[in-house]
Design an enzyme around this catalytic site. Structure first.
Site, short mmCIF file in Angstrom:
data_model
loop_
_atom_site.label_atom_id
_atom_site.label_comp_id
_atom_site.label_asym_id
_atom_site.label_seq_id
_atom_site.Cartn_x
_atom_site.Cartn_y
_atom_site.Cartn_z
N ASP A 99 65.29 26.63 31.61
CA ASP A 99 65.81 25.42 31.00
C ASP A 99 66.43 25.82 29.66
O ASP A 99 65.82 26.55 28.90
CB ASP A 99 64.66 24.44 30.76
CG ASP A 99 65.01 23.01 31.12
OD1 ASP A 99 65.97 22.49 30.52
OD2 ASP A 99 64.32 22.43 31.99
N ASP A 201 69.89 21.05 29.55
CA ASP A 201 69.31 19.74 29.23
C ASP A 201 70.35 18.82 28.56
O ASP A 201 71.13 19.27 27.73
CB ASP A 201 68.14 20.00 28.28
CG ASP A 201 67.23 18.81 28.09
OD1 ASP A 201 66.63 18.37 29.08
OD2 ASP A 201 67.10 18.33 26.94
N GLU A 268 72.35 18.93 33.41
CA GLU A 268 71.67 17.63 33.55
C GLU A 268 72.61 16.55 33.05
O GLU A 268 72.91 16.47 31.86
CB GLU A 268 70.36 17.59 32.76
CG GLU A 268 69.58 16.31 33.07
CD GLU A 268 68.67 15.81 31.97
OE1 GLU A 268 67.78 15.00 32.26
OE2 GLU A 268 68.85 16.20 30.80
N HIS A 333 61.16 15.92 37.02
CA HIS A 333 60.03 15.59 36.15
C HIS A 333 60.24 14.33 35.33
O HIS A 333 59.35 13.93 34.59
CB HIS A 333 59.76 16.79 35.22
CG HIS A 333 60.92 17.06 34.29
ND1 HIS A 333 62.16 17.44 34.75
CD2 HIS A 333 61.04 16.94 32.96
CE1 HIS A 333 62.98 17.57 33.72
NE2 HIS A 333 62.32 17.28 32.63
N ASP A 334 61.41 13.74 35.42
CA ASP A 334 61.69 12.51 34.66
C ASP A 334 61.68 11.26 35.54
O ASP A 334 61.78 10.15 35.02
CB ASP A 334 63.07 12.61 33.99
CG ASP A 334 63.13 13.69 32.93
OD1 ASP A 334 62.10 13.92 32.26
OD2 ASP A 334 64.20 14.32 32.78
#
Ligand code: GLC
Ligand code: MG
Length: 536
Positions: A99, A201, A268, A333-334
């Site tokens: 990430d 991200d 993302e 994960h969100d």
């Protein structure tokens, strides 16, 4: 598989490291834990793991607040342990994607500590500092994703700093060339260590309006909605200038690609389709110079109906620039887990969809065993999103719970106390139990992944939408002399299929129903919620 196209032909698996496997009994998953599970990952048949942030962090946002880009947080391990993980992964043919969090640092990062120390500090301009509004309030109306204004006053220097997320996550100033150079150096550091790419991200938000103008009201905002959506993010997301940065990042990464290993950028991006595809970076010469995989979250956002999904796949296919590699995601994960969003039976159909659509699939850890969201009691909440905006269903702990490996104590996740509670059903819903059950979700995922690996048409064939009537999502994948037809019954009733779709010579290569496989003798009738892949 040729090295330069692994990210086109392969399958990505996201690991949320706190919850995958603990190796030292502190209740928090770590790198040695991941390393111990590499055989499992290789046996699944995935090609790459993307690991959510593992860098030193005060953990205000569980690793997305980074205080040092050049090390590993002690919770997760050490740089030596990281190197060992990369080495062991590579020796099994697995790629490692990290990430990269370019939008912000932790407020404990030395850069920010210096930046906030004085208006005259050389690092002042590395972050976004503004004078208060005339009434002493925040400089403009921008909001933090996690609640409240995107601005916090620093009393020592009398200015506000911008943070798109927590106040512990100050936003970097990407208009400053020194910041860009420093962040590109971070990429190089990990590329030299052998990583195969980055998931970037909140890529669309890294550049903000140079004049810091107020965002306009959102005409669709309804009271009761998350107040974050009160304004349209016109001036703090997806500005034209971000495209230049995307191209620069790609160049940094490309410099490390060779015939043996091509490195990949995954962005993302929660954006409408027309804007999402801009991040492929199609230039005037027809070359794609942006991120190779702008994350496509359409399957997370959509209503779960055959007609809706048929439409969105076709719209996505039509919007892709020539040569662009599509990609698909069911969860992360969100977001609430797929098995909770659509229910356990539909989740089987979703698995077949994900692994048969045209484009690189990304799996979220635990979805392969049908993990569901785990309700977290108020006094056990960890996620700052839930703490800041309680009771709105925004918290992300439920989809981040420890992976249940077996019926051993704490599901084999840890010998200590897990940082987040396990699902109640871990004694029965776990990897070990499903490994012995041909009807399990894990067995289905294994069959589908194996099928995708074995069938060139699934990896590289085109996408042809078919019509199989109401509630059946139907498409063909044609390529390399093959034609595979995928039929997904979203309905609660059986569906006889027309002879035009299924011939006498058709073979069912896979079904969501473990019992079905082989030549089709009579007309094919799909059971309720059944999906099949047929070779014609
Ligand atoms: C991304 C991450 C999310 C994090 C946020 C701030 O959206 O996926 O988990 O909280 O960025 O870094
Ligand atoms: Mg640990």
């Amino acid at each position: 598989m040729s090295a330069d196209t692994w990210w086109k032909n392969g399958i990505v698996y996201q690991i949320y490291p706190r919850s995958f496997q603990d190796s030292d009994g502190d209740g928090i998953g770590d790198l040695d834990g991941i390393r111990a599970r590499l055989d499992y990952l290789a046996s699944l048949g995935i090609d790459a793991v993307w690991i959510s942030p593992i860098y030193p962090s005060p953990m205000a946002d569980f690793g997305y607040d980074i205080s040092d880009f050049y090390d590993i947080d002690p919770h997760f391990g050490t740089l030596d342990g990281f190197d060992a993980l990369v080495g062991d992964a590579h020796s099994r043919g697995l790629r490692v994607i990290l990430d990269f969090v370019p939008n912000h640092t932790s407020d404990q990062h030395p850069w920010f500590v210096q930046s906030r120390s004085a208006r005259s500090d050389p690092r002042r301009d590395w972050y976004l500092w503004r004078d208060p509004a005339p009434d002493g309030g925040p400089p403009n109306n921008w909001l933090s994703n996690f609640g409240g204004p995107a601005w916090t006053l620093d009393p020592t220097t009398g200015q506000y700093y911008c943070h798109s997320f927590l106040k512990e996550q100050p936003d970097l100033n990407w208009r400053n060339p020194e910041v860009r150079a420093a962040m590109y150096e971070v990429l190089r550091f990990w590329l030299r260590r052998g990583v195969d790419g980055f998931r970037v991200d909140v890529l669309s938000q890294i550049i903000k309006d140079a004049q810091f103008r107020d965002n306009p009201p959102n005409p669709d905002f309804t009271p009761g909605q998350d107040p974050f959506h009160r304004w349209l993010m016109l001036y703090n997301t997806d500005l034209p200038e971000v495209q230049q940065i995307v191209v620069e990042m790609r160049r940094v990464v490309d410099a490390f690609s060779d015939t043996h290993s091509s490195r990949v950028l995954i962005g993302e991006l929660y954006l409408p389709l027309s804007r999402l595809v801009a991040y492929y970076g199609l230039n005037a010469r027809g070359v794609l110079e942006g991120v190779q995989l702008p994350f496509n979250f359409q399957l997370i956002a959509t209503e779960w109906q055959a007609a809706r999904i048929d439409r969105l796949v076709r719209d996505y296919e039509a919007a892709l620039p020539a040569g662009a590699q599509p990609n698909w995601v069911l969860g992360n994960h969100d977001k609430s887990r797929i098995a909770s969003r659509v229910g356990p039976r539909m989740a089987r159909l979703a698995a077949m969809l994900l692994l048969t659509l045209r484009g690189t699939p990304t799996l979220y850890y635990g979805d392969e065993i049908g993990m569901t969201d785990v309700p977290i009691p108020v006094d056990e909440v960890q996620d700052p999103f839930e703490k800041n905006k309680p009771g709105m269903g925004l918290g992300r702990d439920p989809q981040r719970t420890p992976m249940p490996w077996s019926a051993a104590s704490n599901a084999g996740f840890t010998t200590g106390a897990p940082w987040l509670r396990l699902a109640d059903d871990w004694r029965t819903l776990n990897v070990e139990a499903q490994s012995h059950d041909a009807g399990s979700m894990l067995a289905l995922y294994r069959r589908l992944i194996a099928l995708r690996r074995a069938q060139p048409a699934l990896k590289r064939g085109n996408y042809e939408a078919l019509d199989a009537g109401d509630e059946v999502l139907a498409y063909a994948r044609n390529g390399e002399g093959q034609r595979l037809v995928v039929l997904l019954n979203f309905g609660a009733t059986s569906r006889p299929l027309s002879k035009a779709l299924v011939t006498r010579q058709s073979i069912v290569l896979a079904s969501t129903d473990a019992a079905r496989a082989g030549f089709i003798k009579g007309p094919l009738v799909l059971a309720p919620y059944e999906g099949v892949v047929i070779s014609t």
